[in-house]
Design a protein around this motif. Structure first.
Motif, PDB file in Angstrom:
ATOM      1  N   PHE A  16       0.844  -1.068  -0.041  1.00  0.00           N
ATOM      2  CA  PHE A  16      -0.030   0.207  -0.102  1.00  0.00           C
ATOM      3  C   PHE A  16       0.859   1.252  -0.006  1.00  0.00           C
ATOM      4  N   ILE A  17       2.315   1.059  -0.118  1.00  0.00           N
ATOM      5  CA  ILE A  17       3.045   2.111   0.094  1.00  0.00           C
ATOM      6  C   ILE A  17       3.347   2.692  -1.577  1.00  0.00           C
ATOM      7  N   ALA A  18       3.163   3.819  -1.766  1.00  0.00           N
ATOM      8  CA  ALA A  18       3.280   4.431  -2.970  1.00  0.00           C
ATOM      9  C   ALA A  18       4.739   4.954  -3.333  1.00  0.00           C
ATOM     10  N   GLY A  19       5.393   5.238  -2.404  1.00  0.00           N
ATOM     11  CA  GLY A  19       6.698   5.678  -2.369  1.00  0.00           C
ATOM     12  C   GLY A  19       7.336   6.377  -1.042  1.00  0.00           C
ATOM     13  N   LYS A  20       8.639   6.498  -1.199  1.00  0.00           N
ATOM     14  CA  LYS A  20       9.362   7.311   0.036  1.00  0.00           C
ATOM     15  C   LYS A  20       9.753   8.605  -0.435  1.00  0.00           C
ATOM     16  N   ALA A  58     -13.424  -5.027 -12.808  1.00  0.00           N
ATOM     17  CA  ALA A  58     -12.674  -4.842 -13.986  1.00  0.00           C
ATOM     18  C   ALA A  58     -12.785  -5.853 -14.950  1.00  0.00           C
ATOM     19  N   LYS A  59     -12.860  -5.733 -16.471  1.00  0.00           N
ATOM     20  CA  LYS A  59     -12.632  -6.520 -17.451  1.00  0.00           C
ATOM     21  C   LYS A  59     -11.640  -6.248 -18.398  1.00  0.00           C
ATOM     22  N   PHE A 109      -3.738  -5.977 -11.246  1.00  0.00           N
ATOM     23  CA  PHE A 109      -5.438  -5.383 -10.756  1.00  0.00           C
ATOM     24  C   PHE A 109      -5.031  -4.996  -9.254  1.00  0.00           C
ATOM     25  N   SER A 110      -4.365  -5.980  -8.614  1.00  0.00           N
ATOM     26  CA  SER A 110      -4.533  -6.058  -7.192  1.00  0.00           C
ATOM     27  C   SER A 110      -3.582  -4.634  -6.456  1.00  0.00           C
ATOM     28  N   ILE A 111      -2.683  -4.121  -7.571  1.00  0.00           N
ATOM     29  CA  ILE A 111      -1.906  -3.115  -7.284  1.00  0.00           C
ATOM     30  C   ILE A 111      -2.455  -1.945  -7.610  1.00  0.00           C
ATOM     31  N   ASN A 112      -3.207  -1.763  -8.779  1.00  0.00           N
ATOM     32  CA  ASN A 112      -3.856  -0.747  -9.503  1.00  0.00           C
ATOM     33  C   ASN A 112      -4.701  -1.526 -10.589  1.00  0.00           C
ATOM     34  N   GLU A 113      -5.831  -1.138 -10.553  1.00  0.00           N
ATOM     35  CA  GLU A 113      -6.820  -1.558 -11.722  1.00  0.00           C
ATOM     36  C   GLU A 113      -6.580  -1.247 -13.159  1.00  0.00           C
ATOM     37  N   TYR A 114      -5.564  -0.066 -13.334  1.00  0.00           N
ATOM     38  CA  TYR A 114      -5.371   0.549 -14.739  1.00  0.00           C
ATOM     39  C   TYR A 114      -4.101   0.094 -14.933  1.00  0.00           C
ATOM     40  N   ILE A 115      -3.254  -0.802 -14.211  1.00  0.00           N
ATOM     41  CA  ILE A 115      -1.986  -1.283 -14.727  1.00  0.00           C
ATOM     42  C   ILE A 115      -1.958  -2.233 -15.787  1.00  0.00           C
ATOM     43  N   PRO A 116      -2.937  -3.211 -15.668  1.00  0.00           N
ATOM     44  CA  PRO A 116      -3.241  -4.179 -16.650  1.00  0.00           C
ATOM     45  C   PRO A 116      -3.524  -3.689 -17.969  1.00  0.00           C
ATOM     46  N   VAL A 117      -4.100  -2.505 -18.034  1.00  0.00           N
ATOM     47  CA  VAL A 117      -4.685  -1.667 -19.285  1.00  0.00           C
ATOM     48  C   VAL A 117      -3.303  -1.372 -19.936  1.00  0.00           C
ATOM     49  N   LEU A 118      -2.297  -0.898 -19.234  1.00  0.00           N
ATOM     50  CA  LEU A 118      -0.908  -0.347 -19.647  1.00  0.00           C
ATOM     51  C   LEU A 118      -0.052  -1.499 -19.966  1.00  0.00           C
ATOM     52  N   MET A 119      -0.281  -2.908 -19.410  1.00  0.00           N
ATOM     53  CA  MET A 119       0.727  -3.816 -19.713  1.00  0.00           C
ATOM     54  C   MET A 119       0.046  -4.508 -21.224  1.00  0.00           C
TER      55      MET A 119
END
Length: 354
Positions: free
Chosen positions: A109-113, A288-289, A303-313
């Motif tokens: 759940f950590i986006a960054g430092k 999401a589909k 998808f568990s990380i972010n639902e838009y990442i599969p679209v990018l991949m």
């Protein structure tokens, strides 16, 4: 010297703009973020723009991190690390976040430092107020931003080059396109279509219920703190199979993925724990589909990380496939499109005379 300084400024603005828009489209901070409260005073104030690195090998007590907690992004300091996650605290807060009722912060759940210099966070005061407006606009108009990026790339392909080439192009009465340029135009168009489809297929299903002491008298009424279940039916109304991924909301427990063929349906059981406060609630279940171009398990992990990442991949996969096709596509050549200056004006003038 001036040219070098201008180049640095231009690159910085480009990176900043790209990070802001990309973060808004993904609904998570990317490289930059901003402070929305005074909980980190005097270290960070409301409206400060901060910079962060999404890649870190270790976290220690005292590090400032940006993380997702209870439906919002938070920037607080690590107070301590225990088994299962991190305890966090705002510098201006008396109690830790977990003493206030929030969950332990897990690494996923950590986006960054937050980037620091001489043990102080690198920040730009008050700029975050403007970034928040840009992010809000980009999130509300996702497809507009993607279209603008597409048009910018298309303009660079069509009009790119030095000044001499542009002057030569103006003197021509035809537009000359190399097969590489035609390929890039078609690629941009296909990627825009895939991104548009993938974005609009990410949505949510809503489950409404009321928490009241009269729970049980009606089906949609439950008691405070009661654990209950609701059914959710998902159908594939398209003409080809799709990968489906679901994720529960703040008070609901449902996670998983499955493949539905055309016309198929699946009924899921959602477990919800009702809050203590008596009022009406609306639980959002993210559904999401995706095109079946990724293995379902990998699509679900992304998808568990972010639902838009599969679209990018999927976009990257399409891009790689087209690049291989183009690489072995045969002879490169030019295409010429005739342009007749003033022809449109003459046709309009003749149309008006008639």
């Amino acid at each position: 010297m001036r040219r070098g300084f201008a180049l640095i400024i231009s690159i910085s603005i480009l990176i900043f703009s790209f990070s802001t828009v990309l973060g808004a489209l993904m609904n998570r901070p990317v490289f930059v973020s901003y402070i929305t409260s005074n909980s980190m005073e005097p270290t960070l104030s409301k409206g400060d723009l901060i910079f962060m690195t999404p890649v870190f090998f270790s976290l220690e007590k005292g590090d400032i991190i940006v993380f997702y907690s209870n439906g919002e992004w938070v920037c607080h300091r690590i107070f301590s690390e225990i088994s299962g996650g991190y305890i966090t605290k705002g510098d201006n807060n008396i109690a830790t976040d977990q003493q206030s009722g929030k969950d332990l912060v897990k690494k996923e759940f950590i986006a960054g430092k937050v980037i620091t210099f001489l043990d102080r966070p690198v920040k730009i005061p008050q700029v975050g107020n403007y970034v928040s407006e840009v992010s809000e606009f980009a999130w509300k108009h996702k497809m507009l931003m993607l279209t603008l990026f597409f048009l910018a790339g298309l303009a660079e392909i069509m009009l790119g080059g030095d000044k001499k080439r542009r002057k030569k192009r103006r003197s021509r009465k035809s537009l000359r396109l190399h097969s590489d340029q035609v390929f890039l135009i078609l690629t941009f168009s296909l990627l825009l279509l895939a991104t548009f489809s993938g974005t609009i297929w990410i949505g949510s299903e809503k489950i409404q219920y009321g928490v009241t002491s009269a729970g049980g008298l009606r089906e949609e009424w439950v008691l405070p703190g009661q654990v209950f279940q609701r059914n959710l039916t998902i159908s594939n109304n398209l003409h080809y199979p799709m990968i489906y991924a679901v994720k529960g909301g703040e008070n609901s427990a449902i996670d998983g993925y499955f493949v539905l063929w055309p016309g198929e349906s699946k009924t899921l059981t959602v477990t919800i724990k009702a809050p203590i406060e008596t009022r009406l609630y609306e639980e959002k279940i993210i559904v999401a589909k995706y095109f079946p171009l990724l293995p379902p398990e990998i699509a679900y992990r992304l998808f568990s990380i972010n639902e838009y990442i599969p679209v990018l991949m999927i976009d990257l996969e399409i891009l790689a496939l087209l690049a291989v096709i183009h690489m072995f596509g045969g002879e490169k050549k030019y295409y010429r499109i005739r342009i007749q200056p003033g022809s449109f004006k003459r046709k309009m003038r003749n149309f008006q005379l008639k």
